[in-house]
Design a protein around this motif. Sequence first.
Motif, PDB file in Angstrom:
ATOM      1  N   GLY A  43       0.777  -1.228   0.000  1.00  0.00           N
ATOM      2  CA  GLY A  43       0.000   0.000   0.000  1.00  0.00           C
ATOM      3  C   GLY A  43       0.807   1.275   0.000  1.00  0.00           C
ATOM      4  N   ARG A  44       2.116   1.176  -0.166  1.00  0.00           N
ATOM      5  CA  ARG A  44       2.968   2.367  -0.192  1.00  0.00           C
ATOM      6  C   ARG A  44       3.088   2.845  -1.640  1.00  0.00           C
ATOM      7  NH1 ARG A  44       8.224   0.739   3.178  1.00  0.00           N
ATOM      8  NH2 ARG A  44       8.778   2.892   2.562  1.00  0.00           N
ATOM      9  N   THR A  45       1.964   3.336  -2.152  1.00  0.00           N
ATOM     10  CA  THR A  45       1.861   3.661  -3.577  1.00  0.00           C
ATOM     11  C   THR A  45       2.849   4.737  -4.011  1.00  0.00           C
ATOM     12  OG1 THR A  45      -0.486   3.100  -3.456  1.00  0.00           O
ATOM     13  CG2 THR A  45       0.256   4.278  -5.413  1.00  0.00           C
ATOM     14  N   GLY A  46       2.999   5.784  -3.211  1.00  0.00           N
ATOM     15  CA  GLY A  46       3.917   6.868  -3.570  1.00  0.00           C
ATOM     16  C   GLY A  46       5.345   6.383  -3.678  1.00  0.00           C
ATOM     17  N   ASP A  47       5.777   5.600  -2.673  1.00  0.00           N
ATOM     18  CA  ASP A  47       7.142   5.065  -2.700  1.00  0.00           C
ATOM     19  C   ASP A  47       7.322   4.104  -3.872  1.00  0.00           C
ATOM     20  OD1 ASP A  47       7.790   6.506  -0.450  1.00  0.00           O
ATOM     21  OD2 ASP A  47       7.324   4.863   0.938  1.00  0.00           O
ATOM     22  N   LYS A  74      -2.784   4.242 -11.519  1.00  0.00           N
ATOM     23  CA  LYS A  74      -4.210   3.946 -11.343  1.00  0.00           C
ATOM     24  C   LYS A  74      -4.649   4.256  -9.918  1.00  0.00           C
ATOM     25  CE  LYS A  74      -7.482   0.081 -11.680  1.00  0.00           C
ATOM     26  NZ  LYS A  74      -7.618  -1.364 -12.013  1.00  0.00           N
ATOM     27  N   GLU A  75      -3.834   3.829  -8.949  1.00  0.00           N
ATOM     28  CA  GLU A  75      -4.156   4.103  -7.547  1.00  0.00           C
ATOM     29  C   GLU A  75      -4.132   5.602  -7.250  1.00  0.00           C
ATOM     30  OE1 GLU A  75      -5.003   2.035  -5.023  1.00  0.00           O
ATOM     31  OE2 GLU A  75      -5.111   0.391  -6.478  1.00  0.00           O
ATOM     32  N   LEU A  76      -3.285   6.327  -7.969  1.00  0.00           N
ATOM     33  CA  LEU A  76      -3.162   7.777  -7.756  1.00  0.00           C
ATOM     34  C   LEU A  76      -4.171   8.562  -8.591  1.00  0.00           C
ATOM     35  CD1 LEU A  76       0.743   7.959  -7.751  1.00  0.00           C
ATOM     36  CD2 LEU A  76      -0.762   8.224  -5.765  1.00  0.00           C
ATOM     37  N   GLN A  77      -5.145   7.847  -9.166  1.00  0.00           N
ATOM     38  CA  GLN A  77      -6.225   8.474  -9.942  1.00  0.00           C
ATOM     39  C   GLN A  77      -5.716   9.161 -11.207  1.00  0.00           C
ATOM     40  OE1 GLN A  77      -9.386   7.796  -8.895  1.00  0.00           O
ATOM     41  NE2 GLN A  77      -8.338   6.618  -7.315  1.00  0.00           N
ATOM     42  N   ASN A  78      -4.764   8.498 -11.872  1.00  0.00           N
ATOM     43  CA  ASN A  78      -4.269   8.999 -13.156  1.00  0.00           C
ATOM     44  C   ASN A  78      -4.481   7.928 -14.226  1.00  0.00           C
ATOM     45  OD1 ASN A  78      -3.253  11.438 -12.001  1.00  0.00           O
ATOM     46  ND2 ASN A  78      -1.457  10.310 -11.280  1.00  0.00           N
ATOM     47  N   PRO A  79      -5.740   7.648 -14.598  1.00  0.00           N
ATOM     48  CA  PRO A  79      -6.018   6.530 -15.505  1.00  0.00           C
ATOM     49  C   PRO A  79      -5.382   6.686 -16.887  1.00  0.00           C
ATOM     50  CG  PRO A  79      -7.981   7.894 -15.206  1.00  0.00           C
ATOM     51  CD  PRO A  79      -6.978   8.349 -14.190  1.00  0.00           C
ATOM     52  N   ASP A  80      -5.348   7.888 -17.421  1.00  0.00           N
ATOM     53  CA  ASP A  80      -4.749   8.083 -18.745  1.00  0.00           C
ATOM     54  C   ASP A  80      -3.253   7.754 -18.719  1.00  0.00           C
ATOM     55  OD1 ASP A  80      -7.188   8.855 -19.756  1.00  0.00           O
ATOM     56  OD2 ASP A  80      -6.813  11.002 -19.493  1.00  0.00           O
ATOM     57  N   ALA A  81      -2.568   8.210 -17.667  1.00  0.00           N
ATOM     58  CA  ALA A  81      -1.142   7.893 -17.533  1.00  0.00           C
ATOM     59  C   ALA A  81      -0.944   6.395 -17.333  1.00  0.00           C
ATOM     60  CB  ALA A  81      -0.547   8.672 -16.366  1.00  0.00           C
ATOM     61  N   ALA A  82      -1.863   5.757 -16.603  1.00  0.00           N
ATOM     62  CA  ALA A  82      -1.777   4.314 -16.380  1.00  0.00           C
ATOM     63  C   ALA A  82      -1.913   3.557 -17.697  1.00  0.00           C
ATOM     64  CB  ALA A  82      -2.862   3.869 -15.397  1.00  0.00           C
ATOM     65  N   ILE A  83      -2.868   3.956 -18.522  1.00  0.00           N
ATOM     66  CA  ILE A  83      -3.065   3.317 -19.830  1.00  0.00           C
ATOM     67  C   ILE A  83      -1.823   3.501 -20.696  1.00  0.00           C
ATOM     68  CG2 ILE A  83      -4.361   3.472 -21.994  1.00  0.00           C
ATOM     69  CD1 ILE A  83      -6.864   4.040 -20.299  1.00  0.00           C
ATOM     70  N   ALA A  84      -1.264   4.718 -20.683  1.00  0.00           N
ATOM     71  CA  ALA A  84      -0.065   4.993 -21.485  1.00  0.00           C
ATOM     72  C   ALA A  84       1.097   4.109 -21.049  1.00  0.00           C
ATOM     73  CB  ALA A  84       0.315   6.466 -21.358  1.00  0.00           C
ATOM     74  N   ASP A  85       1.256   3.902 -19.734  1.00  0.00           N
ATOM     75  CA  ASP A  85       2.339   3.049 -19.236  1.00  0.00           C
ATOM     76  C   ASP A  85       2.130   1.593 -19.637  1.00  0.00           C
ATOM     77  OD1 ASP A  85       4.012   4.893 -18.141  1.00  0.00           O
ATOM     78  OD2 ASP A  85       3.469   4.526 -16.057  1.00  0.00           O
ATOM     79  N   MET A  86       0.896   1.123 -19.542  1.00  0.00           N
ATOM     80  CA  MET A  86       0.623  -0.272 -19.929  1.00  0.00           C
ATOM     81  C   MET A  86       0.872  -0.483 -21.412  1.00  0.00           C
ATOM     82  SD  MET A  86      -2.767  -1.186 -17.708  1.00  0.00           S
ATOM     83  CE  MET A  86      -2.763  -1.026 -15.904  1.00  0.00           C
ATOM     84  N   GLN A  87       0.471   0.468 -22.220  1.00  0.00           N
ATOM     85  CA  GLN A  87       0.719   0.356 -23.655  1.00  0.00           C
ATOM     86  C   GLN A  87       2.214   0.408 -23.962  1.00  0.00           C
ATOM     87  OE1 GLN A  87      -1.757   3.602 -25.006  1.00  0.00           O
ATOM     88  NE2 GLN A  87      -3.489   2.252 -25.440  1.00  0.00           N
TER      89      GLN A  87
END
Length: 289
Positions: A43-47, A74-87
Amino acid sequence: MEFLVVIAFFGYIYYLRNYADLRTPSEKEATALSEGIKLYENGRTGDAFAYFDSKIRQKPKSCIAYLYRALCQKELQNPDAAIADMQAGLSYDDQVFPLHLELGKLYFEQNQPDKALVALNRAVALSEETSTDAYHWRAKALKQLGREKEAMHDAAHEVELKAVLSTNPQTSTTSKAPFFDKRLAINMVMIVMTSVLLVYVIKNAESIHLPYLVAVFAAISIGFVEPYRGWLLAVMQCILLVAGYFLLTSRPDDRARQELENFSLYGSMILTFAASFLGGFLKRALNMK
């Protein structure tokens, strides 16, 4: 000959030193990034985000680092950035099951069922029936698209697979790719041609060097085209060499010439196994980069 034996010996040592680990590149990456994965799981998402961001800067082609940075996004509420990273991760290795699964889940949660279905179809194919998650989420995407019958089929299969995996986690009901396929058949034709060439060289060469050289190059080719099934092609080539030499050619009357041909024939057979073995490992090594 002695030089080839030395090369084979040190090649085998090099393989044991560097490539005996049969894990996939993504599995090795996950092990190397275990510290950051633990941060995320605790749960230490930032780290965790800072950790994986740093790793991507150090190694820009790390698909597992992209996967976990995407999960952090995704946990930090940045879905577009999350999609870009997965792609981005998939652009470096599109055989990683969790990347397709998490991308499909994210698309579904962003109300994009069409895109979710594409990713989840790939996740189902890569899961090899070892996980129910892909079926679970694909059923949701299909239902959202109004394809109720297919969604019910996936949901039913999820229940069935869960029961199978609870009994035997190693069980897989997916049919594996057949051992004999079109590619292997084509490569067998290649072996027939190289065997004919080798018999011709053995019968006409003035020394053992040319047959050995041709045998080494032919066998390395075997390893490159079939890094996992090359042993079968090597056996086939040896059988064809013996059959072609003894059944389709005449024995020389000169004893010295006969000994030369025998050395060339049996030496080529030995080199076929050794060089195909090394060729296969070289191909796998190149694939790991």
